[in-house]
Design a protein around this motif. Structure first.
Motif, PDB file in Angstrom:
ATOM      1  N   SER A   1       0.662  -0.901   0.089  1.00  0.00           N
ATOM      2  CA  SER A   1      -0.088   0.114  -0.082  1.00  0.00           C
ATOM      3  C   SER A   1       0.722   1.235   0.092  1.00  0.00           C
ATOM      4  O   SER A   1       0.633   2.382  -0.609  1.00  0.00           O
ATOM      5  CB  SER A   1      -1.034  -0.005   1.129  1.00  0.00           C
ATOM      6  OG  SER A   1      -0.331   0.089   2.397  1.00  0.00           O
ATOM      7  N   LYS A   2       2.018   1.180   0.704  1.00  0.00           N
ATOM      8  CA  LYS A   2       2.863   2.245   0.441  1.00  0.00           C
ATOM      9  C   LYS A   2       3.618   2.482  -0.756  1.00  0.00           C
ATOM     10  O   LYS A   2       3.487   4.044  -1.343  1.00  0.00           O
ATOM     11  CB  LYS A   2       4.231   2.180   1.467  1.00  0.00           C
ATOM     12  CG  LYS A   2       3.910   2.313   3.153  1.00  0.00           C
ATOM     13  CD  LYS A   2       5.348   2.414   3.888  1.00  0.00           C
ATOM     14  CE  LYS A   2       5.065   2.426   5.151  1.00  0.00           C
ATOM     15  NZ  LYS A   2       6.224   1.824   6.089  1.00  0.00           N
ATOM     16  N   ALA A   3       3.725   1.525  -1.649  1.00  0.00           N
ATOM     17  CA  ALA A   3       4.264   1.537  -3.086  1.00  0.00           C
ATOM     18  C   ALA A   3       3.284   2.258  -3.827  1.00  0.00           C
ATOM     19  O   ALA A   3       3.439   3.310  -4.592  1.00  0.00           O
ATOM     20  CB  ALA A   3       4.650   0.301  -3.445  1.00  0.00           C
ATOM     21  N   ALA A   4       1.975   1.805  -3.616  1.00  0.00           N
ATOM     22  CA  ALA A   4       0.776   2.229  -4.324  1.00  0.00           C
ATOM     23  C   ALA A   4       0.683   3.874  -3.966  1.00  0.00           C
ATOM     24  O   ALA A   4       0.145   4.559  -4.889  1.00  0.00           O
ATOM     25  CB  ALA A   4      -0.373   1.433  -4.036  1.00  0.00           C
ATOM     26  N   ALA A   5       1.062   4.208  -2.672  1.00  0.00           N
ATOM     27  CA  ALA A   5       0.716   5.515  -2.361  1.00  0.00           C
ATOM     28  C   ALA A   5       2.007   6.417  -2.870  1.00  0.00           C
ATOM     29  O   ALA A   5       2.026   7.629  -2.663  1.00  0.00           O
ATOM     30  CB  ALA A   5       0.431   5.742  -0.908  1.00  0.00           C
ATOM     31  N   GLY A   6       3.067   5.767  -3.496  1.00  0.00           N
ATOM     32  CA  GLY A   6       4.153   6.414  -3.907  1.00  0.00           C
ATOM     33  C   GLY A   6       5.104   6.711  -2.917  1.00  0.00           C
ATOM     34  O   GLY A   6       6.174   7.738  -3.095  1.00  0.00           O
ATOM     35  N   VAL A   7       4.867   5.937  -1.713  1.00  0.00           N
ATOM     36  CA  VAL A   7       6.052   6.312  -0.678  1.00  0.00           C
ATOM     37  C   VAL A   7       7.478   5.509  -1.113  1.00  0.00           C
ATOM     38  O   VAL A   7       7.237   4.214  -1.270  1.00  0.00           O
ATOM     39  CB  VAL A   7       5.515   5.753   0.634  1.00  0.00           C
ATOM     40  CG1 VAL A   7       6.387   5.710   1.741  1.00  0.00           C
ATOM     41  CG2 VAL A   7       4.363   6.915   0.730  1.00  0.00           C
ATOM     42  N   GLN A   8       8.518   6.001  -1.057  1.00  0.00           N
ATOM     43  CA  GLN A   8       9.774   5.191  -1.275  1.00  0.00           C
ATOM     44  C   GLN A   8      10.715   5.296  -0.046  1.00  0.00           C
ATOM     45  O   GLN A   8      11.245   6.529   0.086  1.00  0.00           O
ATOM     46  CB  GLN A   8      10.450   5.314  -2.524  1.00  0.00           C
ATOM     47  CG  GLN A   8       9.604   5.108  -3.816  1.00  0.00           C
ATOM     48  CD  GLN A   8      10.484   5.484  -4.964  1.00  0.00           C
ATOM     49  OE1 GLN A   8      11.675   5.254  -5.061  1.00  0.00           O
ATOM     50  NE2 GLN A   8       9.635   6.073  -6.157  1.00  0.00           N
ATOM     51  N   ARG A   9      11.048   4.353   0.691  1.00  0.00           N
ATOM     52  CA  ARG A   9      12.175   4.710   1.655  1.00  0.00           C
ATOM     53  C   ARG A   9      13.284   4.101   1.275  1.00  0.00           C
ATOM     54  O   ARG A   9      13.541   3.039   1.122  1.00  0.00           O
ATOM     55  CB  ARG A   9      11.409   4.067   2.977  1.00  0.00           C
ATOM     56  CG  ARG A   9      12.372   4.437   4.105  1.00  0.00           C
ATOM     57  CD  ARG A   9      12.346   3.440   5.409  1.00  0.00           C
ATOM     58  NE  ARG A   9      10.955   4.040   5.960  1.00  0.00           N
ATOM     59  CZ  ARG A   9      10.802   4.842   6.840  1.00  0.00           C
ATOM     60  NH1 ARG A   9      11.941   5.255   7.611  1.00  0.00           N
ATOM     61  NH2 ARG A   9       9.743   5.331   7.446  1.00  0.00           N
ATOM     62  N   LEU A  10      14.252   4.924   0.872  1.00  0.00           N
ATOM     63  CA  LEU A  10      15.521   4.467   0.444  1.00  0.00           C
ATOM     64  C   LEU A  10      16.403   3.744   1.547  1.00  0.00           C
ATOM     65  O   LEU A  10      16.397   4.228   2.913  1.00  0.00           O
ATOM     66  CB  LEU A  10      16.317   5.668  -0.206  1.00  0.00           C
ATOM     67  CG  LEU A  10      16.001   6.414  -1.462  1.00  0.00           C
ATOM     68  CD1 LEU A  10      16.777   7.342  -1.740  1.00  0.00           C
ATOM     69  CD2 LEU A  10      15.596   5.478  -2.574  1.00  0.00           C
ATOM     70  N   THR A  11      17.091   2.592   1.355  1.00  0.00           N
ATOM     71  CA  THR A  11      17.622   2.002   2.492  1.00  0.00           C
ATOM     72  C   THR A  11      19.138   2.307   2.304  1.00  0.00           C
ATOM     73  O   THR A  11      19.805   2.061   3.166  1.00  0.00           O
ATOM     74  CB  THR A  11      17.397   0.453   2.289  1.00  0.00           C
ATOM     75  OG1 THR A  11      17.908   0.299   0.936  1.00  0.00           O
ATOM     76  CG2 THR A  11      16.045   0.382   2.913  1.00  0.00           C
ATOM     77  N   ASP A  12      19.566   2.995   1.038  1.00  0.00           N
ATOM     78  CA  ASP A  12      20.877   3.557   0.925  1.00  0.00           C
ATOM     79  C   ASP A  12      20.877   4.724  -0.022  1.00  0.00           C
ATOM     80  O   ASP A  12      20.112   4.838  -0.428  1.00  0.00           O
ATOM     81  CB  ASP A  12      21.644   2.322   0.216  1.00  0.00           C
ATOM     82  CG  ASP A  12      23.142   2.231   0.814  1.00  0.00           C
ATOM     83  OD1 ASP A  12      23.497   3.546   1.188  1.00  0.00           O
ATOM     84  OD2 ASP A  12      23.724   1.520   0.803  1.00  0.00           O
ATOM     85  N   ASP A  13      21.870   5.386  -0.069  1.00  0.00           N
ATOM     86  CA  ASP A  13      21.964   6.619  -1.201  1.00  0.00           C
ATOM     87  C   ASP A  13      21.954   6.198  -2.480  1.00  0.00           C
ATOM     88  O   ASP A  13      22.588   5.076  -2.687  1.00  0.00           O
ATOM     89  CB  ASP A  13      23.350   7.281  -1.062  1.00  0.00           C
ATOM     90  CG  ASP A  13      23.329   7.828   0.580  1.00  0.00           C
ATOM     91  OD1 ASP A  13      22.611   7.764   1.075  1.00  0.00           O
ATOM     92  OD2 ASP A  13      24.618   8.404   0.817  1.00  0.00           O
ATOM     93  N   VAL A  14      21.446   6.763  -3.339  1.00  0.00           N
ATOM     94  CA  VAL A  14      21.259   6.381  -4.712  1.00  0.00           C
ATOM     95  C   VAL A  14      22.002   7.530  -5.611  1.00  0.00           C
ATOM     96  O   VAL A  14      21.539   8.716  -5.457  1.00  0.00           O
ATOM     97  CB  VAL A  14      19.844   6.338  -5.358  1.00  0.00           C
ATOM     98  CG1 VAL A  14      19.606   5.935  -6.414  1.00  0.00           C
ATOM     99  CG2 VAL A  14      19.192   5.151  -4.330  1.00  0.00           C
ATOM    100  N   VAL A  15      22.758   7.190  -6.569  1.00  0.00           N
ATOM    101  CA  VAL A  15      23.334   8.085  -7.472  1.00  0.00           C
ATOM    102  C   VAL A  15      22.570   7.943  -8.811  1.00  0.00           C
ATOM    103  O   VAL A  15      22.444   7.023  -9.410  1.00  0.00           O
ATOM    104  CB  VAL A  15      24.834   7.731  -7.659  1.00  0.00           C
ATOM    105  CG1 VAL A  15      25.290   8.864  -8.534  1.00  0.00           C
ATOM    106  CG2 VAL A  15      25.742   7.932  -6.253  1.00  0.00           C
TER     107      VAL A  15
END
Ligand code: CAO
Length: 266
Positions: free
Chosen positions: A19-33
């Protein structure tokens, strides 16, 4: 790097992740370049070119109350011809009509700022939010098109944009730009002029707000007005503020009184 907890396999938690993914929530677990490539690379170049332009900003509110009725009537006609009509085609056509009185705003400036070319064609580009990012396709020769023809062009360009099919042919030749950021949200903006053109207008969200029926007579009461802001940016090397304000007044007249617009259609 931060330790990443193993993904849970319990039904309850995966439903909550879904449901979080559907709501557009993204919790990064690491930095992304994220590499800046493709359309974004082009955006870097075009925005850097725009940085050399001294921007003059002017913001004005337009009362769309009458225009809303006008659009609804025209929308019904458009539907009988299978054409989708938002406010944009009317705003684009009204802009073209106003440009007939201000040809100095429709054109290009050369690289060393020694010449401005006033273009005969009103090639009005429209900022578009597409899956590839910001693209600015052009509606060509608006001066020769009806509102419904402009609407057909806009829908065609939107479809091409959605399907990643906008190419050089659609993206080149602009002489003036409009950006309807209000379709997403926002009332004011400080838009960036696409070089080498001279003017851009950012359209804000139409909102119902109280306004006086008669500014000279506050006792006449207030009414629920449909208000829309436009934020202009002009190249202040060659466009002065007074010209921009007069142009905005002309467009305001067309927008606030659609009959004045219709009487200037040709
Ligand atoms: N205020 C209130 N309602 C608005 C509105 C506004 N400013 N703009 C659009 N709407 C309404 C439309 O009228 C339509 O409703 P109806 O079904 O009643 O007609 C609905 O919202 C959807 O409109 P739309 O977005 O499909 O169509 P449009 O012709 O108004 O706009 C486009 C087309 C391409 C300009 C728009 O979709 C878009 O991409 N806007 C974003 C532009 C942008 O990103 N600018 C920033 C550039 S700088 O990064």
């Amino acid at each position: 790097p931060e330790e990443v907890p193993a993904p849970s396999t319990s039904d309850k938690e995966s439903t909550s992740d879904d449901s979080k993914a559907a709501a557009g929530v993204q919790r990064l677990t690491d930095d992304v370049v994220v590499p800046v490539r493709g359309i974004q690379r082009i955006m870097v170049k075009s925005m850097e070119a725009s940085l050399s332009i001294p921007h003059f900003n002017l913001m004005e509110e337009y009362d769309m109350t009458q225009m809303a009725d006008f659009r609804n009537e025209l929308k019904a006609v458009a539907e009988t011809r299978d054409i989708r009509l938002s406010y944009m085609p009317i705003l684009i056509k009204a802009t073209s009509l106003a440009l007939f009185r201000f040809p100095g705003l429709n054109g290009h400036i050369n690289a060393d700022a020694t010449e401005v070319t006033q273009k005969a064609s009103h090639n009005i580009s429209v900022a578009m939010d597409t899956p590839r990012g910001l693209l600015v396709p052009v509606i060509k020769d608006v001066q020769n098109k009806s509102i419904l023809e402009v609407a057909q062009d806009l829908v065609r360009l939107q479809e091409l944009g959605k399907n990643n099919k906008l190419g050089e042919k659609e993206l080149s030749g602009a002489t003036f730009t409009l950006s309807n950021i209000g379709a997403i949200g926002g009332t004011y903006a400080s838009p960036v002029i696409p070089s080498p053109t001279l003017v851009i207008g950012a359209i804000g969200k139409i909102q119902t707000l109280p306004r006086f029926r008669d500014e000279r007579d506050p006792d006449a009461g207030v009414y629920p007005a449909k208000m829309m802001n436009i934020s202009w940016a002009a190249d202040h090397r060659v466009v002065d503020g007074a010209t921009m304000a007069r142009f905005s007044n002309q467009l305001k007249q067309y927008i606030e009184s659609p009959s004045s617009m219709v009487s200037d259609l040709h």
